[in-house]
Design an enzyme around this catalytic site. Structure first.
Site, PDB file in Angstrom:
ATOM      1  N   ARG A  31      -0.787  -1.307  -6.624  1.00  0.00           N
ATOM      2  CA  ARG A  31      -1.118  -2.425  -5.865  1.00  0.00           C
ATOM      3  C   ARG A  31      -2.178  -3.268  -6.664  1.00  0.00           C
ATOM      4  O   ARG A  31      -2.162  -4.733  -6.719  1.00  0.00           O
ATOM      5  CB  ARG A  31      -1.815  -1.798  -4.635  1.00  0.00           C
ATOM      6  CG  ARG A  31      -2.037  -3.013  -3.511  1.00  0.00           C
ATOM      7  CD  ARG A  31      -2.362  -2.506  -2.273  1.00  0.00           C
ATOM      8  NE  ARG A  31      -3.113  -3.372  -1.214  1.00  0.00           N
ATOM      9  CZ  ARG A  31      -2.553  -4.227  -0.388  1.00  0.00           C
ATOM     10  NH1 ARG A  31      -1.413  -4.286  -0.565  1.00  0.00           N
ATOM     11  NH2 ARG A  31      -3.505  -5.037   0.346  1.00  0.00           N
ATOM     12  N   HIS A  81      -4.424  -9.326   3.221  1.00  0.00           N
ATOM     13  CA  HIS A  81      -5.568  -9.231   3.452  1.00  0.00           C
ATOM     14  C   HIS A  81      -6.108 -10.478   4.614  1.00  0.00           C
ATOM     15  O   HIS A  81      -5.513 -11.556   4.648  1.00  0.00           O
ATOM     16  CB  HIS A  81      -6.605  -9.620   2.108  1.00  0.00           C
ATOM     17  CG  HIS A  81      -6.850  -8.365   1.271  1.00  0.00           C
ATOM     18  ND1 HIS A  81      -6.943  -8.541  -0.057  1.00  0.00           N
ATOM     19  CD2 HIS A  81      -6.581  -6.888   1.495  1.00  0.00           C
ATOM     20  CE1 HIS A  81      -7.107  -7.190  -0.437  1.00  0.00           C
ATOM     21  NE2 HIS A  81      -6.756  -6.613   0.472  1.00  0.00           N
ATOM     22  N   LYS A  87      -1.774  -2.947  12.150  1.00  0.00           N
ATOM     23  CA  LYS A  87      -2.699  -3.360  13.399  1.00  0.00           C
ATOM     24  C   LYS A  87      -2.792  -4.943  13.359  1.00  0.00           C
ATOM     25  O   LYS A  87      -2.809  -5.830  14.410  1.00  0.00           O
ATOM     26  CB  LYS A  87      -4.067  -2.776  13.259  1.00  0.00           C
ATOM     27  CG  LYS A  87      -3.802  -1.213  13.514  1.00  0.00           C
ATOM     28  CD  LYS A  87      -5.192  -0.555  13.249  1.00  0.00           C
ATOM     29  CE  LYS A  87      -4.966   0.992  13.704  1.00  0.00           C
ATOM     30  NZ  LYS A  87      -6.229   1.627  13.650  1.00  0.00           N
ATOM     31  N   ARG A 127       0.887  -1.096   0.095  1.00  0.00           N
ATOM     32  CA  ARG A 127      -0.064  -0.002   0.108  1.00  0.00           C
ATOM     33  C   ARG A 127       0.989   1.227   0.136  1.00  0.00           C
ATOM     34  O   ARG A 127       2.028   1.139   0.350  1.00  0.00           O
ATOM     35  CB  ARG A 127      -1.025  -0.079   1.160  1.00  0.00           C
ATOM     36  CG  ARG A 127      -1.743  -1.311   1.294  1.00  0.00           C
ATOM     37  CD  ARG A 127      -2.525  -1.387   2.658  1.00  0.00           C
ATOM     38  NE  ARG A 127      -3.514  -2.271   2.947  1.00  0.00           N
ATOM     39  CZ  ARG A 127      -3.172  -3.397   3.401  1.00  0.00           C
ATOM     40  NH1 ARG A 127      -2.099  -3.961   3.761  1.00  0.00           N
ATOM     41  NH2 ARG A 127      -4.006  -4.328   3.235  1.00  0.00           N
ATOM     42  N   TYR A 183     -10.637  -6.386  -5.130  1.00  0.00           N
ATOM     43  CA  TYR A 183     -10.181  -6.139  -6.455  1.00  0.00           C
ATOM     44  C   TYR A 183     -10.841  -7.003  -7.400  1.00  0.00           C
ATOM     45  O   TYR A 183     -10.271  -7.707  -8.377  1.00  0.00           O
ATOM     46  CB  TYR A 183      -8.711  -7.085  -6.131  1.00  0.00           C
ATOM     47  CG  TYR A 183      -7.644  -6.113  -5.488  1.00  0.00           C
ATOM     48  CD1 TYR A 183      -7.171  -4.824  -5.923  1.00  0.00           C
ATOM     49  CD2 TYR A 183      -7.374  -6.528  -4.252  1.00  0.00           C
ATOM     50  CE1 TYR A 183      -6.384  -4.060  -5.118  1.00  0.00           C
ATOM     51  CE2 TYR A 183      -6.525  -5.484  -3.400  1.00  0.00           C
ATOM     52  CZ  TYR A 183      -6.170  -4.450  -3.982  1.00  0.00           C
ATOM     53  OH  TYR A 183      -5.268  -3.584  -2.990  1.00  0.00           O
TER      54      TYR A 183
END
Length: 212
Positions: free
Chosen positions: A154, A177, A76, A33, A187
């Site tokens: 990306r 993911h 995170k 990202r 996507y």
């Protein structure tokens, strides 16, 4: 959002500075990202092992006075934190960029503010996302490709892997993911439509069965 094909990526790479060459190469070949690229530190780039450990992202936040500040924060989720094997082109681009930064550090001396970032400005400080977005748009337009955004690198990564037949679960792992359902949702336009593959398999099986 759209995805570039390999020919467009090569066209964009032609004539870029080492900084931008590294940015485009890492973005298109590893699918980080934009925030992860801006937050990537040299400590996470392991040339000996040939991997990049994605652990941080750069975010724009506000201080107590309401002024915009840049904060490098740890990712995170466990799935977002991932280790990516470096393609040779990524390794070469980053080694070149590191040499350029070493020259900047020597030239500026005490004025070089080393934050340990891969994609920093010439004085070693973090880059503002808005500036990167604007400059990237100018570069893609100058290359005759029209207006593209950094995040679409990306998308390009996902599209190329899908076109080459990589399994959706492995693509989900590569982009960090939580699961492949997220990858399919985000996507869906970049993932190759494999429905026709099933039809060809069925044709092959039943043709063989009919001939026996």
């Amino acid at each position: 959002s759209r995805a570039m094909n390999p020919i467009q990526v090569r066209r964009l790479l032609a004539g870029l500075t080492p900084w931008w060459s590294a940015w485009v190469t890492v973005g298109a070949m590893l699918g980080l990202r934009p925030g992860e690229l801006l937050g990537l530190g040299w400590d996470e780039v392991d040339f000996k092992a040939g991997v990049i450990r994605v652990r941080y992202a750069l975010h724009k936040e506000k201080d107590e006075q309401g002024h915009g500040i840049l904060v490098r924060a740890e990712l995170k989720t466990k799935r977002s934190k991932r280790t990516c094997e470096m393609p040779q082109a990524v390794r070469a681009a980053l080694l070149t960029l590191r040499k350029i930064q070493a020259a900047d550090r020597l030239r500026l001396g005490k004025h070089y503010k080393d934050h340990g970032l891969v994609f920093c400005d010439v004085s070693g400080q973090p880059m503002w996302p808005a500036s990167v977005w604007r400059w990237y748009k100018n570069l893609t337009e100058a290359a005759g490709l029209g207006h593209w955004t950094p995040r679409e690198l990306r998308h390009t990564f996902v599209s190329i892997l899908s076109d080459e037949g990589m399994d959706i679960e492995r693509i989900a792992d590569a982009v960090g993911h939580a699961n492949s359902s997220v990858t399919r949702t985000v996507y869906r336009h970049q993932l190759a439509d494999k429905t026709s593959d099933a039809a060809r398999v069925m044709d092959s099986i039943w043709d063989q069965a009919g001939g026996q």
